[in-house]
Design a protein around this motif. Structure first.
Motif, PDB file in Angstrom:
ATOM      1  N   PRO A  90      35.268 -22.578  38.630  1.00 28.77           N
ATOM      2  CA  PRO A  90      36.069 -21.620  37.873  1.00 28.77           C
ATOM      3  C   PRO A  90      37.392 -21.268  38.566  1.00 28.77           C
ATOM      4  O   PRO A  90      37.412 -20.888  39.739  1.00 28.77           O
ATOM      5  CB  PRO A  90      35.157 -20.379  37.805  1.00 28.77           C
ATOM      6  CG  PRO A  90      34.364 -20.451  39.079  1.00 28.77           C
ATOM      7  CD  PRO A  90      34.190 -21.918  39.394  1.00 28.77           C
ATOM      8  N   ALA A  91      38.484 -21.413  37.848  1.00 30.72           N
ATOM      9  CA  ALA A  91      39.811 -21.191  38.423  1.00 30.72           C
ATOM     10  C   ALA A  91      40.087 -19.722  38.716  1.00 30.72           C
ATOM     11  O   ALA A  91      40.967 -19.401  39.507  1.00 30.72           O
ATOM     12  CB  ALA A  91      40.876 -21.715  37.466  1.00 30.72           C
ATOM     13  N   ASP A  92      39.347 -18.801  38.050  1.00 32.54           N
ATOM     14  CA  ASP A  92      39.623 -17.376  38.238  1.00 32.54           C
ATOM     15  C   ASP A  92      38.844 -16.771  39.398  1.00 32.54           C
ATOM     16  O   ASP A  92      38.894 -15.566  39.636  1.00 32.54           O
ATOM     17  CB  ASP A  92      39.318 -16.605  36.954  1.00 32.54           C
ATOM     18  CG  ASP A  92      37.881 -16.796  36.468  1.00 32.54           C
ATOM     19  OD1 ASP A  92      37.162 -17.643  37.060  1.00 32.54           O
ATOM     20  OD2 ASP A  92      37.491 -16.118  35.501  1.00 32.54           O
ATOM     21  N   ALA A  93      38.118 -17.613  40.151  1.00 34.19           N
ATOM     22  CA  ALA A  93      37.374 -17.103  41.306  1.00 34.19           C
ATOM     23  C   ALA A  93      38.353 -16.726  42.418  1.00 34.19           C
ATOM     24  O   ALA A  93      39.412 -17.336  42.566  1.00 34.19           O
ATOM     25  CB  ALA A  93      36.391 -18.150  41.802  1.00 34.19           C
ATOM     26  N   PRO A  94      38.024 -15.714  43.227  1.00 34.81           N
ATOM     27  CA  PRO A  94      38.899 -15.357  44.348  1.00 34.81           C
ATOM     28  C   PRO A  94      39.058 -16.522  45.310  1.00 34.81           C
ATOM     29  O   PRO A  94      38.128 -17.314  45.520  1.00 34.81           O
ATOM     30  CB  PRO A  94      38.144 -14.198  45.019  1.00 34.81           C
ATOM     31  CG  PRO A  94      37.203 -13.675  43.984  1.00 34.81           C
ATOM     32  CD  PRO A  94      36.839 -14.855  43.133  1.00 34.81           C
ATOM     33  N   HIS A  95      40.245 -16.647  45.886  1.00 36.77           N
ATOM     34  CA  HIS A  95      40.546 -17.667  46.900  1.00 36.77           C
ATOM     35  C   HIS A  95      40.451 -19.080  46.351  1.00 36.77           C
ATOM     36  O   HIS A  95      40.188 -20.016  47.085  1.00 36.77           O
ATOM     37  CB  HIS A  95      39.637 -17.517  48.128  1.00 36.77           C
ATOM     38  CG  HIS A  95      39.727 -16.175  48.784  1.00 36.77           C
ATOM     39  ND1 HIS A  95      38.937 -15.836  49.858  1.00 36.77           N
ATOM     40  CD2 HIS A  95      40.513 -15.098  48.541  1.00 36.77           C
ATOM     41  CE1 HIS A  95      39.229 -14.593  50.230  1.00 36.77           C
ATOM     42  NE2 HIS A  95      40.178 -14.133  49.438  1.00 36.77           N
ATOM     43  N   HIS A  96      40.659 -19.238  45.053  1.00 41.44           N
ATOM     44  CA  HIS A  96      40.549 -20.533  44.389  1.00 41.44           C
ATOM     45  C   HIS A  96      41.932 -20.951  43.892  1.00 41.44           C
ATOM     46  O   HIS A  96      42.644 -20.153  43.293  1.00 41.44           O
ATOM     47  CB  HIS A  96      39.583 -20.416  43.206  1.00 41.44           C
ATOM     48  CG  HIS A  96      39.136 -21.723  42.609  1.00 41.44           C
ATOM     49  ND1 HIS A  96      40.004 -22.636  42.058  1.00 41.44           N
ATOM     50  CD2 HIS A  96      37.889 -22.261  42.457  1.00 41.44           C
ATOM     51  CE1 HIS A  96      39.317 -23.667  41.584  1.00 41.44           C
ATOM     52  NE2 HIS A  96      38.033 -23.465  41.826  1.00 41.44           N
ATOM     53  N   VAL A 145      43.078 -26.081  37.390  1.00 43.96           N
ATOM     54  CA  VAL A 145      41.958 -26.954  37.729  1.00 43.96           C
ATOM     55  C   VAL A 145      42.049 -28.232  36.909  1.00 43.96           C
ATOM     56  O   VAL A 145      42.614 -28.254  35.809  1.00 43.96           O
ATOM     57  CB  VAL A 145      40.595 -26.268  37.479  1.00 43.96           C
ATOM     58  CG1 VAL A 145      40.478 -25.008  38.310  1.00 43.96           C
ATOM     59  CG2 VAL A 145      40.370 -25.982  36.003  1.00 43.96           C
ATOM     60  N   LEU A 146      41.492 -29.280  37.441  1.00 40.35           N
ATOM     61  CA  LEU A 146      41.424 -30.557  36.738  1.00 40.35           C
ATOM     62  C   LEU A 146      40.180 -30.608  35.858  1.00 40.35           C
ATOM     63  O   LEU A 146      40.267 -30.886  34.665  1.00 40.35           O
ATOM     64  CB  LEU A 146      41.393 -31.707  37.755  1.00 40.35           C
ATOM     65  CG  LEU A 146      41.056 -33.096  37.208  1.00 40.35           C
ATOM     66  CD1 LEU A 146      42.135 -33.577  36.234  1.00 40.35           C
ATOM     67  CD2 LEU A 146      40.870 -34.092  38.341  1.00 40.35           C
ATOM     68  N   GLN A 147      39.005 -30.348  36.452  1.00 39.26           N
ATOM     69  CA  GLN A 147      37.733 -30.450  35.732  1.00 39.26           C
ATOM     70  C   GLN A 147      37.285 -29.051  35.309  1.00 39.26           C
ATOM     71  O   GLN A 147      36.840 -28.245  36.119  1.00 39.26           O
ATOM     72  CB  GLN A 147      36.659 -31.116  36.605  1.00 39.26           C
ATOM     73  CG  GLN A 147      35.394 -31.456  35.847  1.00 39.26           C
ATOM     74  CD  GLN A 147      34.373 -32.234  36.667  1.00 39.26           C
ATOM     75  OE1 GLN A 147      33.455 -32.839  36.117  1.00 39.26           O
ATOM     76  NE2 GLN A 147      34.515 -32.221  37.987  1.00 39.26           N
ATOM     77  N   LYS A 148      37.396 -28.763  34.011  1.00 38.56           N
ATOM     78  CA  LYS A 148      37.108 -27.430  33.493  1.00 38.56           C
ATOM     79  C   LYS A 148      35.607 -27.176  33.376  1.00 38.56           C
ATOM     80  O   LYS A 148      35.133 -26.058  33.568  1.00 38.56           O
ATOM     81  CB  LYS A 148      37.763 -27.251  32.128  1.00 38.56           C
ATOM     82  CG  LYS A 148      39.281 -27.402  32.135  1.00 38.56           C
ATOM     83  CD  LYS A 148      39.825 -27.302  30.715  1.00 38.56           C
ATOM     84  CE  LYS A 148      41.328 -27.434  30.684  1.00 38.56           C
ATOM     85  NZ  LYS A 148      41.857 -27.331  29.298  1.00 38.56           N
ATOM     86  N   SER A 149      34.883 -28.197  33.003  1.00 36.60           N
ATOM     87  CA  SER A 149      33.421 -28.192  32.918  1.00 36.60           C
ATOM     88  C   SER A 149      33.004 -29.646  33.105  1.00 36.60           C
ATOM     89  O   SER A 149      33.865 -30.531  33.132  1.00 36.60           O
ATOM     90  CB  SER A 149      32.947 -27.625  31.566  1.00 36.60           C
ATOM     91  OG  SER A 149      33.470 -28.382  30.491  1.00 36.60           O
ATOM     92  N   TRP A 186      37.686 -23.289  47.992  1.00 36.56           N
ATOM     93  CA  TRP A 186      39.062 -23.113  47.514  1.00 36.56           C
ATOM     94  C   TRP A 186      39.435 -24.011  46.337  1.00 36.56           C
ATOM     95  O   TRP A 186      40.444 -23.765  45.665  1.00 36.56           O
ATOM     96  CB  TRP A 186      40.055 -23.266  48.666  1.00 36.56           C
ATOM     97  CG  TRP A 186      40.037 -24.558  49.425  1.00 36.56           C
ATOM     98  CD1 TRP A 186      39.310 -24.845  50.547  1.00 36.56           C
ATOM     99  CD2 TRP A 186      40.806 -25.732  49.154  1.00 36.56           C
ATOM    100  NE1 TRP A 186      39.577 -26.117  50.983  1.00 36.56           N
ATOM    101  CE2 TRP A 186      40.495 -26.693  50.154  1.00 36.56           C
ATOM    102  CE3 TRP A 186      41.741 -26.067  48.166  1.00 36.56           C
ATOM    103  CZ2 TRP A 186      41.072 -27.954  50.182  1.00 36.56           C
ATOM    104  CZ3 TRP A 186      42.319 -27.336  48.195  1.00 36.56           C
ATOM    105  CH2 TRP A 186      41.988 -28.257  49.200  1.00 36.56           C
ATOM    106  N   SER A 187      38.626 -25.046  46.067  1.00 36.61           N
ATOM    107  CA  SER A 187      38.887 -25.849  44.868  1.00 36.61           C
ATOM    108  C   SER A 187      37.651 -25.984  43.985  1.00 36.61           C
ATOM    109  O   SER A 187      37.628 -26.815  43.084  1.00 36.61           O
ATOM    110  CB  SER A 187      39.392 -27.248  45.257  1.00 36.61           C
ATOM    111  OG  SER A 187      38.352 -28.021  45.828  1.00 36.61           O
ATOM    112  N   GLY A 188      36.642 -25.169  44.232  1.00 30.55           N
ATOM    113  CA  GLY A 188      35.417 -25.235  43.418  1.00 30.55           C
ATOM    114  C   GLY A 188      34.352 -26.093  44.055  1.00 30.55           C
ATOM    115  O   GLY A 188      33.407 -25.599  44.646  1.00 30.55           O
ATOM    116  N   GLY A 189      34.494 -27.413  43.926  1.00 29.70           N
ATOM    117  CA  GLY A 189      33.633 -28.349  44.631  1.00 29.70           C
ATOM    118  C   GLY A 189      32.145 -28.061  44.520  1.00 29.70           C
ATOM    119  O   GLY A 189      31.602 -27.864  43.435  1.00 29.70           O
TER     120      GLY A 189
END
Length: 418
Positions: free
Chosen positions: A87-93, A97-101, A137-140
């Motif tokens: 999720p792009a709206d997470a803190p420190h992210h 984003v490329l992959q939304k789901s 920082w990028s989801g992962g």
């Protein structure tokens, strides 16, 4: 008959020419490009595809200027992230984003990756592209766990590092999460460039696909599962793309539960072409802030011990070794380009010089901030991109154009690699 023979010879010549445009590993365990040895002084620039994007946060003119500057100082290899995960709206992210789901992508960010490869091809530069990230920082890892019903990952800088580790250790242990990550790798590696119409597998701008940025087990019980995740992903990549190299993204033994044998076994996999390590003297407490200049040589000594340990572990594998991440702060941890960087320059010079000495086959410093001027100590959407990710002070490990002494160290080492 003669006509058919001519066609066959032409086809063989074209195939040979195509093959010569890819970085390979020689039987002796070194990189080659065409008929020449390939060594490099490179950088990390995870945000390059974002700059190339026609969508949110895109800035193609800046990307071109940055690549031109890097090329002018002899830096022709960059390590980048294919893209962030929700999720792009997470803190420190970071965002966008490329992959939304799972398997659902922002088209503009995919075009950014396409454009980046085109720009690199124009300059005869190569990229290492990593496809996942162990960090927040990028989801992962956290995104894949959320998508498979494991809940939302804690944020290390808010909830605590141990809480984060306790959560993301389940990634390599979750067949469902790993399968999503492998599918994402398949989707990106099998892509055809929308600008050139050429499959990624044929792009001379790609040096290697990389499974993950700093893949970790995050637990002793996950060590074998980590190896299996890397094996499964690397074999999936190789099935789609036999032309490009495949690498892990590992920090070394510190990314393998301090198990050097696990690191060796991972890099002994037939589907892994070369070995990598990362080196972070300040983060690993090899040097303290008051000693960033006076203790720089001590940091170098520790780094050389770490490097030598991994060279010994490679033993008879006959695979190249790349130091694909290393960083060092400016004096007093200044975030401003052009401030004193005497200790950084000592450390950079020692690591970069390993390439012309032929001790390692390539290095990528972390990282390139270029012309950017951070507008605050923390990244928020709309801030200029530097190499420091969203959870870190902006400018901390970035090298800017204005860091003239460090740029000079980089240029001199790159010249000696030619």
């Amino acid at each position: 008959m003669r006509f058919l023979l001519m066609l066959a010879v032409t086809a063989m010549a074209l195939c040979s020419a195509a093959q010569s445009s890819f970085v390979k590993v020689s039987p002796g365990g070194h990189f080659t490009l065409g008929d020449s040895l390939y060594t490099f002084v490179g950088t990390n620039m995870w945000y390059a595809p974002v700059l190339a994007s026609p969508g949110e946060a895109g800035n193609l003119p800046r990307l071109r200027r940055e690549l031109d500057f890097l090329h002018s100082i002899g830096v022709n290899n960059i390590r980048v992230m294919a893209g962030a995960d929700a999720p792009a709206d997470a803190p420190h992210h970071v965002s966008p984003v490329l992959q939304k789901s799972p398997g659902v992508y922002d088209t503009t960010q995919l075009i950014g990756l396409d454009r980046l490869l085109v720009e690199l091809e124009k300059r005869h530069m190569q990229a290492v592209i990593y496809l996942n990230n162990a960090w927040e920082w990028s989801g992962g890892y956290g995104s894949y766990l959320q998508w498979t019903g494991h809940g939302i990952a804690p944020v290390p800088g808010i909830d605590g590092y141990n809480e984060y580790v306790s959560h993301v250790k389940d990634f390599v242990l979750s067949p469902q999460a790993v399968e999503l990550a492998v599918n994402h790798a398949r989707n990106i590696v099998s892509r055809t460039n929308s600008i050139t119409g050429i499959p990624y597998s044929q792009s001379p701008a790609i040096m290697a696909w990389q499974i993950c940025n700093e893949p970790r087990a995050f637990s002793a019980q996950g060590k074998e599962a980590l190896l299996e995740y890397i094996r499964k992903t690397s074999e999936a990549i190789r099935t789609i793309d036999p032309n490009h190299l495949v690498s892990t993204g590992s920090e070394g033994k510190f990314g393998c539960e301090v198990d050097i044998d696990l690191w060796r076994r991972i890099h002994a996999l037939p589907s892994i072409d070369y070995a990598v390590i990362h080196i972070w003297p300040f983060n690993w407490r090899w040097v303290s802030e008051p000693e960033l200049t006076t203790g720089a040589q001590q940091a170098v000594d520790y780094a050389m011990e770490y490097i030598d340990e991994h060279i010994r572990a490679l033993d008879s594998l006959h695979k190249p070794l790349v130091i694909e991440e290393f960083g060092y702060p400016r004096t007093a941890q200044s975030l401003r380009g052009g401030d004193d960087a005497a200790g950084r320059d000592i450390f950079y010079r020692a690591i970069l010089d390993l390439v012309p000495q032929r001790k390692v086959d390539g290095v990528n410093f972390w990282g390139w901030g270029g012309e950017a001027v951070p507008d605050s100590s923390r990244w928020t959407p709309g801030s200029p991109y530097v190499t420091d990710p969203a959870h870190e002070p902006q400018g901390w490990y970035s090298v800017f154009n204005s860091d003239t002494t460090t740029v000079s160290v980089i240029r001199n080492a790159a010249l000696r690699c030619r």
